[in-house]
Design a protein around this motif. Structure first.
Motif: not given
Length: 211
Positions: A195-204, A131-149
């Motif tokens: 790795s999950m925490i590290a990845y999420l921290t990278k996004i944040i 459920k958090v995915f759309p909210k994370i997606r909104k924090t990124l520029l559209e051209q960077h959405h691919f990094t949320l694979g």
């Protein structure tokens, strides 16, 4: 939010790679510096069912970067510092059951702090994606959405237990937290959850720290 220093890997290719690695239980925090050659090798391991080679690659990465990642994660989530320190101490003492459970609870909490949703709560109206995915997606520029694979689909860690029999990798948060899986406490699984925490921290963090 702007990606800094993103490697020139074709976006769609990187997106598929992130999805495939998440299927194997790995969330890739160095996605902005990983080379096309490394991606090719890891994907070839996947298609030839050499999952252990994928595990070796990421365990090496996390061992080499462990202290740096630990410091970043602990200092980033200052309100969770005591819990995270205990989780890392458990990890280092090879108390992997304790470390994994603590890390999993903090993944939910970190997402709630930053995005108002728990990571492991799936949305039945959106193909059971987090459920958090759309909210994370909104924090990124559209051209960077691919990094949320890594998080734009269900993966073994967050899917319903009835679906797990079709996956090679068996590591599921629900079965761990609810006491169904009693064999999860090992180094490999601990690194995967880290790795999950590290990845999420990278996004944040806007991808600034993990090179």
């Amino acid at each position: 939010m702007l990606i800094k220093g993103l490697n020139c890997v074709i976006p769609r290719r990187l997106n598929v790679f992130l999805k495939k690695m998440a299927d194997c239980g790995w969330f890739v925090p160095n996605f902005d510096t990983i080379s096309g050659k490394e991606i090719n090798v890891l994907i070839s391991y996947l298609y030839s069912n050499q999952i252990d080679e994928i595990d070796k690659y990421f365990i090496k990465y996390f061992k080499e970067n462990y202290e740096r990642l630990k410091d970043i994660i602990i200092e980033k989530y200052i309100n969770r510092k005591v819990i995270l320190i205990e989780a890392f101490e458990s990890f280092e003492a090879q108390r992997f059951y304790s470390a994994i459970v603590l890390f999993l609870t903090q993944i939910d909490g970190i997402c709630y702090d930053y995005f108002g949703e728990k990571f492991f709560l799936n949305d039945p109206k959106n193909n059971y994606k987090p459920k958090v995915f759309p909210k994370i997606r909104k924090t990124l520029l559209e051209q960077h959405h691919f990094t949320l694979g890594s998080i734009e689909q269900k993966t073994p860690i967050n899917m319903h237990q009835s679906e797990l029999n079709r996956w090679v990798v068996y590591l599921n948060r629900h079965e761990i937290i609810h006491g169904i899986d009693i064999d999860f406490g090992n180094e490999l699984n601990a690194y995967k959850i880290l790795s999950m925490i590290a990845y999420l921290t990278k996004i944040i963090e806007g991808f600034c720290f993990f090179k």
